[in-house]
Design a protein around this motif. Structure first.
Motif, mmCIF file in Angstrom:
data_model
loop_
_atom_site.group_PDB
_atom_site.id
_atom_site.type_symbol
_atom_site.label_atom_id
_atom_site.label_comp_id
_atom_site.label_asym_id
_atom_site.label_seq_id
_atom_site.Cartn_x
_atom_site.Cartn_y
_atom_site.Cartn_z
ATOM 1 N N ALA A 433 0.832 -1.202 0.000
ATOM 2 C CA ALA A 433 0.000 0.000 0.000
ATOM 3 C C ALA A 433 0.865 1.251 0.000
ATOM 4 O O ALA A 433 0.573 2.238 -0.685
ATOM 5 C CB ALA A 433 -0.925 -0.004 1.219
ATOM 6 N N GLN A 434 1.939 1.226 0.757
ATOM 7 C CA GLN A 434 2.816 2.382 0.826
ATOM 8 C C GLN A 434 3.599 2.585 -0.471
ATOM 9 O O GLN A 434 3.906 3.709 -0.849
ATOM 10 C CB GLN A 434 3.775 2.232 2.007
ATOM 11 N N ILE A 435 3.911 1.494 -1.152
ATOM 12 C CA ILE A 435 4.532 1.626 -2.480
ATOM 13 C C ILE A 435 3.571 2.368 -3.406
ATOM 14 O O ILE A 435 3.971 3.267 -4.160
ATOM 15 C CB ILE A 435 4.878 0.239 -3.059
ATOM 16 N N SER A 436 2.289 2.025 -3.332
ATOM 17 C CA SER A 436 1.285 2.694 -4.159
ATOM 18 C C SER A 436 1.192 4.173 -3.825
ATOM 19 O O SER A 436 1.199 5.033 -4.720
ATOM 20 C CB SER A 436 -0.082 2.033 -3.966
ATOM 21 N N SER A 437 1.079 4.485 -2.549
ATOM 22 C CA SER A 437 0.887 5.874 -2.138
ATOM 23 C C SER A 437 2.119 6.721 -2.379
ATOM 24 O O SER A 437 2.010 7.878 -2.800
ATOM 25 C CB SER A 437 0.501 5.933 -0.658
#
Length: 459
Positions: A433-437
């Motif tokens: 999720a943090q890679i996405s954000s």
């Protein structure tokens, strides 16, 4: 466990003890003596979070299809602040409550969460470090290389659906992409809409203030839509080929599924929790967080035109340590235990802060129109579909790919990641999720610069 501690509990406590703590916290707040810093905020927010968590987890339909407790906490607290529910205590100012109780309490919580986002940083540092170091190494290596195609799939379908709807409704293709889909997919306000507004201004399209006023509702509605979709789709899309129940990557034809699992020996080490282990995990998580800011500072001096968030550098650094076995096993275990402690005990409290400080219901209500809502919805559902379809091709479970590479692109950055994964009950996917954000958000900023240079005059 004794008979006294069996049965229904709130925040792992028998109701009579929890009610006693609630009474103490509310009384101290009304008297104006609740500490303004971390201790007071923790107490008040844990109480609110625990109550709404129980309510959401036991509400029919909501607990099955809409994410249960986390969604009720976020939207519940946002609504309570919107209607000034806590102002009822100010009416009691002549009896027991200190005058200005509500304003003081809300100011203390705002200060605790904003503008630095200190607690959110603390929480996410624990989740990123512990969840990555707690992953199976082979799974991490195989999954990372396939993740970015899913992100680009999310962006392509999101923009495509927004453009189609913009054309059909008369809103405009370019406006739908640049003013709706682009900010929604940009990683929230601070890392997305705000820098995008500067890009708008530098391109001569509109002032930063004008851009923010237009994009802010889209970001807020996109965030709310992503949270609800995450809880709903995780429940509706079932089946062994669609839903990994928290696992992102499928075992390939030549893979042994057991290779992607945690061994019983490792699980036994994880289950042996000590206060010393938690302390080491705390130190390691915050140190990795500091390291991310060191690299981000060096990078921005070397490449000032491309701003990559410290979270992204932290993710990369922790992943490198995991892939190349730079850390001893006991530190990895300690970080995982600290991550579990933070996630299980502080998530509901964090949801309270998100609902009070980041969810702007007034903005959502002001922007309430059929066309605008349709464009925001299609941008989010397009992100899910694009990531799910591409994810399926690269060996991911579509539901998990759609949530992490899709809905965690269309939410509101770090707070949105926590809310989306909580609603879907997939907090272990926080690294992706943090890679996405963060990295995905950086990609959107680069795309925004290129698109405005060629399409900005068409707005």
């Amino acid at each position: 466990m004794s008979e006294e501690y069996k049965g229904f509990r709130i925040f792992n406590l028998p109701p009579k003890y929890f009610i006693a703590f609630v009474a103490i916290v509310l009384l101290s707040a009304m008297l104006g003596v609740l500490p303004a810093g971390m201790a007071g905020c923790f107490a008040f927010m844990i109480v609110c979070g625990a109550i709404l968590q129980e309510l959401g987890d036991h509400l029919p339909i909501v607990n099955t299809f809409l994410g249960g407790g986390p969604v009720v906490i976020i939207f519940g607290m946002g609504y309570l602040r919107y209607v000034n529910f806590f102002g009822v205590f100010d009416v009691m100012s002549g009896l027991i409550a200190k005058p200005g109780f509500t304003a003081t309490l809300m100011k203390n919580i705002d200060t605790f969460f904003k503008p630095t986002g200190a607690f959110l940083d603390f929480y996410i540092a624990a989740l990123i470090t512990g969840s990555i170091l707690g992953m199976n190494r082979k799974l991490l290596v195989k999954a990372a290389a396939r993740y970015f195609p899913a992100i680009f799939g999310a962006i392509a379908v999101s923009f495509g659906l927004a453009a189609f709807a913009g054309s059909v409704t008369g809103f405009g293709v370019v406006k739908a992409i640049l003013l709706i889909a682009l900010p929604i997919m940009g990683g929230g306000m601070g890392a997305g809409a705000v820098p995008l507004s500067k890009i708008f201004e530098s391109s001569g399209t509109m002032t930063a203030e004008q851009a923010i006023s237009i994009m802010n509702p889209a970001v807020a509605i996109g965030n709310a839509t992503s949270i609800v979709l995450a809880g709903l789709l995780a429940k509706l899309l079932v089946g062994k080929f669609l839903n990994g129940n928290g696992a992102l990557m499928k075992a390939g034809a030549g893979d042994d599924p057991s290779e992607f699992e945690i061994s019983p020996e490792m699980q036994a080490k994880r289950d042996k929790v000590t206060v010393t282990n938690l302390g080491i995990g705390l130190l390691a998580a915050t140190s990795f967080f500091a390291w991310g800011y060191i690299i981000a500072g060096i990078w921005i001096k070397l490449v000032p035109s491309v701003n990559i968030h410290a979270y992204a550098w932290m993710i990369i650094s922790v992943a490198v340590c995991k892939i190349f076995n730079f850390l001893p096993e006991f530190i990895e275990v300690d970080c995982y235990q600290w991550f579990q402690f933070v996630m299980k005990n502080l998530t509901s409290m964090l949801m309270v802060g998100i609902g009070l400080c980041y969810l702007s219901l007034d903005v959502v209500i002001e922007s309430f129109s059929t066309t605008y809502l349709l464009l925001c919805f299609l941008s989010c559902i397009g992100a899910f579909i694009g990531a799910a379809v591409v994810g399926a091709f690269v060996g991911f479970y579509p539901v998990e790919a759609g949530i992490t590479a899709g809905l965690c692109m269309s939410n509101m950055g770090g707070t949105g990641d926590v809310a989306v994964l909580s609603a879907a009950h997939r907090m272990e996917l926080m690294p992706f999720a943090q890679i996405s954000s963060r990295l995905g958000g950086a990609i959107i900023l680069i795309m925004g610069s290129l698109m405005l240079s060629t399409m900005g005059s068409m707005l």
